[in-house]
Design a protein around this motif. Structure first.
Motif, mmCIF file in Angstrom:
data_model
loop_
_atom_site.group_PDB
_atom_site.id
_atom_site.type_symbol
_atom_site.label_atom_id
_atom_site.label_comp_id
_atom_site.label_asym_id
_atom_site.label_seq_id
_atom_site.Cartn_x
_atom_site.Cartn_y
_atom_site.Cartn_z
ATOM 1 N N GLU A 182 0.729 -1.234 -0.136
ATOM 2 C CA GLU A 182 -0.085 0.022 0.042
ATOM 3 C C GLU A 182 0.704 1.461 -0.045
ATOM 4 O O GLU A 182 0.368 2.336 -0.038
ATOM 5 N N PHE B 63 -1.306 -15.227 -0.251
ATOM 6 C CA PHE B 63 -2.557 -14.505 -0.116
ATOM 7 C C PHE B 63 -3.468 -14.873 -1.273
ATOM 8 O O PHE B 63 -4.570 -15.309 -0.925
ATOM 9 N N LEU C 52 -8.192 1.486 -5.863
ATOM 10 C CA LEU C 52 -8.404 0.025 -5.211
ATOM 11 C C LEU C 52 -7.410 -0.276 -4.235
ATOM 12 O O LEU C 52 -6.207 0.100 -4.374
ATOM 13 N N ASP C 53 -7.818 -0.828 -3.219
ATOM 14 C CA ASP C 53 -7.100 -1.666 -2.354
ATOM 15 C C ASP C 53 -6.702 -2.950 -2.874
ATOM 16 O O ASP C 53 -7.301 -3.644 -3.287
ATOM 17 N N TRP C 54 -4.847 -3.044 -3.053
ATOM 18 C CA TRP C 54 -4.487 -4.185 -3.724
ATOM 19 C C TRP C 54 -4.845 -5.483 -3.337
ATOM 20 O O TRP C 54 -5.192 -6.497 -3.960
ATOM 21 N N ALA C 55 -5.050 -5.497 -1.850
ATOM 22 C CA ALA C 55 -5.279 -6.714 -1.114
ATOM 23 C C ALA C 55 -6.619 -7.183 -1.437
ATOM 24 O O ALA C 55 -7.103 -8.376 -1.577
ATOM 25 N N ARG C 56 -7.721 -6.022 -1.507
ATOM 26 C CA ARG C 56 -9.144 -6.539 -1.687
ATOM 27 C C ARG C 56 -9.142 -7.008 -3.264
ATOM 28 O O ARG C 56 -9.726 -7.926 -3.642
ATOM 29 N N PHE C 57 -8.363 -6.247 -4.304
ATOM 30 C CA PHE C 57 -8.429 -6.722 -5.655
ATOM 31 C C PHE C 57 -8.063 -8.072 -5.716
ATOM 32 O O PHE C 57 -8.407 -8.828 -6.387
ATOM 33 N N ILE D 233 -3.938 1.917 -8.051
ATOM 34 C CA ILE D 233 -4.160 1.122 -6.719
ATOM 35 C C ILE D 233 -3.610 2.166 -5.615
ATOM 36 O O ILE D 233 -2.645 3.115 -5.486
ATOM 37 N N ARG D 234 -4.443 1.927 -4.444
ATOM 38 C CA ARG D 234 -4.095 2.917 -3.270
ATOM 39 C C ARG D 234 -2.790 3.093 -3.008
ATOM 40 O O ARG D 234 -2.131 1.874 -2.650
ATOM 41 N N GLY D 235 -2.249 4.082 -2.749
ATOM 42 C CA GLY D 235 -0.393 4.018 -2.148
ATOM 43 C C GLY D 235 0.623 3.842 -3.191
ATOM 44 O O GLY D 235 1.566 3.698 -2.686
ATOM 45 N N VAL D 236 -0.018 3.572 -4.394
ATOM 46 C CA VAL D 236 0.972 3.539 -5.494
ATOM 47 C C VAL D 236 0.860 4.322 -6.493
ATOM 48 O O VAL D 236 -0.193 4.741 -6.999
ATOM 49 N N VAL E 174 -0.909 0.524 -12.556
ATOM 50 C CA VAL E 174 -0.503 -0.817 -12.291
ATOM 51 C C VAL E 174 -1.131 -1.676 -13.639
ATOM 52 O O VAL E 174 -2.355 -1.576 -13.750
ATOM 53 N N VAL F 170 -14.385 -5.270 -4.045
ATOM 54 C CA VAL F 170 -13.204 -4.126 -4.133
ATOM 55 C C VAL F 170 -13.624 -2.754 -3.236
ATOM 56 O O VAL F 170 -12.523 -2.118 -2.994
ATOM 57 N N THR G 84 -14.066 -0.391 -0.425
ATOM 58 C CA THR G 84 -13.908 -0.538 0.866
ATOM 59 C C THR G 84 -15.009 0.154 1.438
ATOM 60 O O THR G 84 -15.612 1.019 1.210
ATOM 61 N N THR H 144 -6.432 1.868 5.126
ATOM 62 C CA THR H 144 -5.212 1.067 5.330
ATOM 63 C C THR H 144 -5.207 0.692 6.897
ATOM 64 O O THR H 144 -5.694 1.314 7.636
#
Lengths: 106, 352
Positions: free
Chosen positions: A20, A70, B260-265, B289-292, B296, B343, B345, B352
């Protein structure tokens, strides 16, 4: 070997490598991911826990499995529960939508 | 980040898959392409089907580094031979016993589904650091293309998986037929470039060159995915026109305005592909992607997703997630709803 992961063991998966961008440590990031996954896994009576650079997936009966990546949790989730974990299942979509609505009030 | 890790000494070889239905003109195209200087350092592998050795003779004249795969086809049987052939070539290259080729063109049988070939290259730990997948080129002939798309699911899957579609024998069909096949292909695979080819025209080396691994070509390549009018058409009108009668294969777009939150995606896509991987014929996405800081790029064939790569800027200057999905038997409306449900949130949650 899992074709989805494309790897043996704990080598890289496509879901790795894009954090993130925050200051989270790898362990904290895995904890955060587990928390997100549990929003869905809870629908199947499963729980994901960060454990020693990996994850463990545990069912209600205590049956558990180690998951290296994951993105690789779903094959194990289906094996542990004996159920199909389908994100296109209308009941699953509705549950996720309800969770979002509840979140918006919380 | 995320490009293939080269092994000691030599950079990874780009593998182009050349596919197309029986008689579509793959070998003729290959023969003409291999005379071009930009493709001079290419090795060629042919997966021969049955006992008809015509492909073999034609290609052997062109390139001395031809290795023939012995097994007929398809899925599982091809993999062992393919892996052995690739490892053998790689070892000979490393040892200097063949020229240090930088590109490998793999011509499949007319009946092959390209996905297992991609799987062999992406999933095999011995291969995936030495080879990387370049453009998948699918040849469809203008004369028989429509009939093959109607009658043979393999033909539809080959077209759906392509990065470049070559419409061959356009001089042998009337203009109306050529237009119709082209429109069907554009509807079936809006993210692919379509090249018309006849005997008088020299095929472009760019069919193989300029893929997503090439940093200088990456932005224009992604812009091409997203520019398709027919994709927009599909986005707005679920009832397809007559030009697209590929049963239940549909191309559609997933979008998200917020990062997007990468983990959720990743959670959603890995869940989708675990259950519906064989139905997702192709996926090409540009993601915010959030934070990037940078866009991507994520792309995959069936259940195989390549390592994400970054773009230096948004191809059209507009940030936002856009994912092209070509799927068989999946309802676009359900996939869109699922994507959003997973995806987004929850509004009350910290990001985060």
């Amino acid at each position: 070997m899992c074709g989805l992961c494309g790897t043996f063991g704990a080598a890289d998966h496509w879901t790795d490598g894009l954090g993130e961008g925050t200051a989270l440590s790898p362990t904290a990031e895995r904890r955060r991911r587990a928390q997100i996954a549990n929003e869905v896994l809870g629908l199947y009576g499963l729980k994901l826990t960060e454990w020693a650079n990996r994850f463990t997936l545990t069912g209600r009966t205590g049956k558990s499995a180690v998951v290296d990546q994951f993105g690789g949790i779903w094959a194990e989730a289906e094996r542990l529960t004996g159920r199909a974990c389908d994100p296109l299942d209308p009941a699953v979509i509705e549950a996720m939508e309800a969770r979002q609505r509840a979140g918006s009030h919380g | 980040m995320a490009d293939a890790v080269p092994h000691v000494g030599l950079p990874p070889v780009t593998v182009n898959i050349l596919t197309g239905f029986l008689g579509s003109g793959k070998t003729s195209l290959l023969k003409r392409l291999l005379t071009q200087p930009d493709l001079k350092d290419s090795a060629v592998l042919i997966n021969e089907f049955g006992e008809i050795g015509i492909d073999h003779f034609l290609v052997e004249e062109v390139d001395e580094d031809v290795v023939l795969l012995k097994s007929g086809c398809i899925c599982c049987t091809i993999r062992g031979d393919l892996k052995e052939a690739l490892l053998d070539l790689d070892q000979r290259r490393a040892a200097g016993r063949v020229p240090a080729f930088t590109r490998l063109i793999l011509e499949t049988t007319g009946l092959a589904d390209p996905a297992p070939i991609v799987a062999t290259l992406v999933a095999d730990p011995a291969l995936r650091h030495h080879f990387r997948i370049g453009n998948i080129v699918t040849v469809v002939d203008a004369v028989n293309g429509a009939r093959n798309l109607d009658a043979h699911p393999e033909s539809v899957r080959q077209a759906a998986v392509a990065d470049r579609l070559v419409l061959s024998k356009t001089d042998l069909a009337d203009a109306g037929t050529v237009d119709l096949v082209e429109r069907r292909l554009a509807a079936l695979n809006p993210a692919a470039d379509i090249h018309r080819l006849d005997e008088s025209r020299t095929p472009e080396a760019s069919l193989f060159l300029g893929d997503i691994h090439d940093a200088s070509a990456r932005r224009s390549e992604v812009a091409r995915w997203l520019a398709s009018e027919s994709l927009e058409h599909h986005h707005h009108h679920h009832d397809r026109p007559d030009v697209n009668r590929h049963d239940d294969v549909r191309a559609f777009l997933l979008t998200a305005e917020k990062p997007l939150d990468w983990a959720r995606f990743g959670l959603w896509l890995s869940m989708l592909l675990n259950r519906h991987g064989t139905e997702v014929l192709r996926l090409k996405g540009l993601l915010s992607i959030r934070g990037v800081d940078t866009p991507v790029v994520v792309q995959g064939v069936q259940h195989l997703i390549h390592k994400p790569v970054h773009l230096d800027a948004w191809p059209d200057g507009i940030p936002g997630t856009r994912i092209v999905v070509i799927a068989q038997g999946l309802d676009p409306a359900i996939v869109r709803r699922s994507f959003k449900a997973f995806v987004d949130t929850p509004a009350g949650q910290k990001a985060t």
